[in-house]
Design a protein around this motif. Structure first.
Motif, short mmCIF file in Angstrom:
data_model
loop_
_atom_site.label_atom_id
_atom_site.label_comp_id
_atom_site.label_asym_id
_atom_site.label_seq_id
_atom_site.Cartn_x
_atom_site.Cartn_y
_atom_site.Cartn_z
N UNK A 408 0.99 -1.26 -0.22
CA UNK A 408 -0.02 0.02 -0.01
C UNK A 408 0.92 1.19 0.34
N UNK A 409 2.09 1.18 0.78
CA UNK A 409 2.73 2.42 0.88
C UNK A 409 3.44 2.75 -0.48
N UNK A 410 3.87 1.83 -1.03
CA UNK A 410 4.69 1.89 -2.49
C UNK A 410 3.56 2.34 -3.51
N UNK A 582 21.74 11.30 -4.15
CA UNK A 582 21.48 12.66 -3.44
C UNK A 582 20.72 12.63 -2.27
N UNK A 583 19.34 12.18 -2.59
CA UNK A 583 18.25 12.14 -1.25
C UNK A 583 18.77 10.91 -0.31
N UNK A 584 19.11 9.87 -0.84
CA UNK A 584 19.79 8.68 0.01
C UNK A 584 20.83 9.25 0.70
N UNK A 594 13.93 2.51 -1.30
CA UNK A 594 13.24 1.96 -2.24
C UNK A 594 13.15 2.60 -3.72
N UNK A 595 12.89 3.80 -3.80
CA UNK A 595 13.22 4.66 -5.09
C UNK A 595 14.44 4.28 -5.61
N UNK A 600 17.90 1.88 -9.99
CA UNK A 600 18.91 1.37 -10.24
C UNK A 600 18.66 -0.08 -11.24
N UNK A 601 17.56 -0.58 -10.74
CA UNK A 601 16.98 -1.60 -11.53
C UNK A 601 16.68 -1.41 -12.96
#
Length: 620
Positions: A408-410, A582-584, A594-595, A600-601
């Protein structure tokens, strides 16, 4: 009876489920299980399975499911204790001795059931008498057939403070009060609760009267509620009771559906229209206990709410109640009726088929949650959008099941991202070479307005490396198959190569394809060379032999389209990945990580696909 879970498990383990069912239904061996034609609905091909090891039966056609005790209650029609006693006799087990307190309570409830049935008989008699004429006129105005009136047990409570007491004089006043039929007010004589109302009995899952609902018949009487239900009693708990459950259960097994409406008159209206699997809560929002009861019938009940603001609030309350309870395979579906209409209005004005269509278009729980929160407040400022995200994530936190919470969160985060960070619409391609003659009678399009800095940052930058080689191969492919240039004009117009010669070559291809004259590959190459523009060669794309460079037909067009899609998406993915990195580094949160992993994938998938396209043709 004091029946512990351990004792019931022992009883189930000693009974052969296939043997019990085989006494009523013809069963055949199928591997480690048994199969039969389902006894709960008509079918020609067996879809009913019996698993003795696991101790349950299941029908893949109608959804009927249960253990040996459930079989005895649902198929044989026995009360729970009678079913247990019969099975215990077969298993050679002693039923535990009665608990004196439980026995006393059961005897008390039995007496109250007698009171409620006597009251029901009285109300039905009153409806048929002269004093029930107004109630009969109301039923006729609703268009309820006589059979529906009888099936649902409609009655009438006379407008008298003592009529029910006098009719049930065989029962003491204390029992009538305990059953919720009479009201006690300090300093006054008790009086009948239901007066001058159309009466509808509320039954338990075994079909016994446990409470009543009454509808007022005099519109001028504004000092009383339109609908009045029995209070909670030893028989009736309105937060746990689902109206019409005893009828909806068998109907739901026929079509695998349960429809939850807002009131019991809506249930009656749908039954009259041929939708017999409708149920309703009783004067409250759908509770956790009621949701669990509905899940015993079907895994995804359909909730049907009126289209007014009250109906939308009720839908949202049901959603928030259900979220903590969600488990794999169990959810809700939501139907919102047209504004100002309830189920009865839809059936009468548009017909049962219209109601069936609405039910068929029910939204999933996640869709309904997203739409409700998205539409609950303006989204004009960054603060508004941040508030939407906060509300969505707060709902996700209430979900207890970890996998469902993550999903649900994703899902909601992705929808929020598409809404809050939507790309601006770009104007159709226009030549970047100014105005001037363009061909026979066709003027040149004006150059586009200068881009703002933020738009320039979003344009696809093609420099050196794999993206540059891919662009060279794509341009060579378009020259080989010029009929595809106009198809991809918008994508090509968005590209901003670092090499000015490549930029001029793209412009020339777009202008020539837009001139309205069919192009041939050899002619196109000649025109480009005459204009001082060099078409790409194999050296420009490292000798990779893409399919669109060595073949023709539909396959060439399809692979060329795929290559252009990669060309367009790749720089955007790389740019987004850089921002995600940058955010990570700044804030390592579950959402940011997760984003980053998703991007990357995707980047690796694009690179792998590009390598496959080149290697596959290099071997030719």
């Amino acid at each position: 009876m004091s029946l512990t879970p351990q004792w019931l498990d022992e009883l189930r383990s000693r009974i052969s489920l296939s043997g019990v069912i085989g006494r009523s239904v013809r069963v055949t061996k199928a591997g480690r299980e048994f199969k039969a034609c389902c006894p709960f609905h008509n079918e020609k091909t067996p879809s009913f399975t019996i698993n003795d090891d696991k101790g349950f039966y299941h029908c893949f056609g109608c959804g009927a499911h249960g253990d040996v005790i459930r079989w005895m209650t649902d198929h044989q029609g026995l009360p729970f204790m009678d079913a247990v006693k019969e099975l215990a006799l077969q298993a050679g087990m002693e039923v535990p001795a009665p608990d004196p307190r439980a026995a006393k309570k059961a005897e008390q409830q039995k007496s109250l059931h007698d009171v409620m049935q006597a009251a029901q008989d009285f109300f039905v008699r009153c409806l048929a008498e002269d004093r029930g004429s107004e109630a009969r006129r109301y039923l006729a105005s609703r268009g309820f057939p006589a059979q529906i009136v009888r099936d649902f047990g409609f009655g009438f409570a006379p407008d008298s403070r003592t009529a029910l007491k006098e009719a049930l004089s065989a029962f003491p006043d204390e029992m009538l009060i305990e059953a919720g039929l009479r009201i006690v007010v300090e300093g006054k004589e008790p009086y009948d609760r239901f007066r001058g109302r159309l009466m509808l009995p509320i039954l338990d899952p075994r079909g016994r009267v446990i409470a009543f609902g009454g509808r007022i018949l005099t519109a001028e009487k504004t000092d009383a509620p339109k609908y009045l239900n029995s209070p909670d009693t030893p028989l009736f708990d309105k937060g746990r009771t689902v109206y019409n459950l005893h009828r909806a259960g068998p109907a739901s097994r026929q079509n695998g559906r349960v429809v939850v409406v807002e009131g019991y008159m809506d249930v009656v209206a749908l039954a009259a229209a041929g939708i017999g699997e409708a149920v309703a809560p009783l004067g409250t929002a759908l509770t956790e206990h009621q949701i669990e009861r509905l899940w015993r019938l079907v895994e995804t009940p359909t909730l049907c709410f009126d289209g007014d603001s009250a109906g939308q609030r009720a839908a949202m309350r049901a959603i928030t109640r259900a979220l903590p309870l969600l488990r794999p395979g169990h959810s809700l579906r939501i139907v919102t009726l047209p504004a100002g209409m309830d189920p009865d209005d839809v059936v009468k004005k548009q017909g049962p088929a219209a109601m069936e269509q609405l039910l068929a278009e029910a939204r999933s729980l996640v869709d309904a949650l997203w739409e409700a929160e998205r539409n609950s407040a303006p989204l004009t400022t960054p603060e508004d959008k941040a508030g939407l995200k906060a509300r969505l994530l707060a709902h996700c936190e209430t979900i207890q099941h970890p996998d469902i919470k993550s999903l649900y969160r994703r899902e909601l985060t992705e929808r929020f991202g598409e809404l809050a960070f939507a790309r601006k619409e770009r104007a159709p391609f226009q030549s970047r070479q100014g105005t001037g003659p363009r061909g026979k009678g066709q003027p040149w399009k004006p150059a586009p307005a200068p881009l703002a800095e933020q738009d320039k940052a979003r344009m696809l930058r093609i420099g050196t490396g794999p993206s540059s080689s891919l662009l060279a191969a794509v341009l060579d492919g378009l020259i080989c198959h010029p009929q595809h240039i106009s198809r991809h004009a918008d994508a090509l117009a968005r590209l901003q190569p670092d090499n000015p010669d490549t930029c001029a070559l793209i412009d020339a291809l777009l202008v020539l394809s837009d001139a309205g004259q069919p192009l041939e590959s050899k002619t196109l190459r000649t025109i480009l060379l005459e204009r001082g523009l060099r078409p790409p060669s194999a050296q420009d794309y490292a000798g990779m032999r893409f399919g669109f460079l060595v073949s023709g037909g539909d396959s060439a067009g399809d692979e060329l389209a795929e290559a252009i899609a990669i060309l367009v998406e790749w720089p955007a993915v790389e740019e987004a990945l850089a921002e995600a990195n940058k955010r990570v580094e700044t804030e390592l949160s579950e959402e940011n990580f997760a984003e980053q992993q998703r991007l990357i994938a995707r980047s690796m998938a694009l690179r792998a696909r590009l390598g496959q396209m080149g290697r596959a043709r290099a071997a030719l």
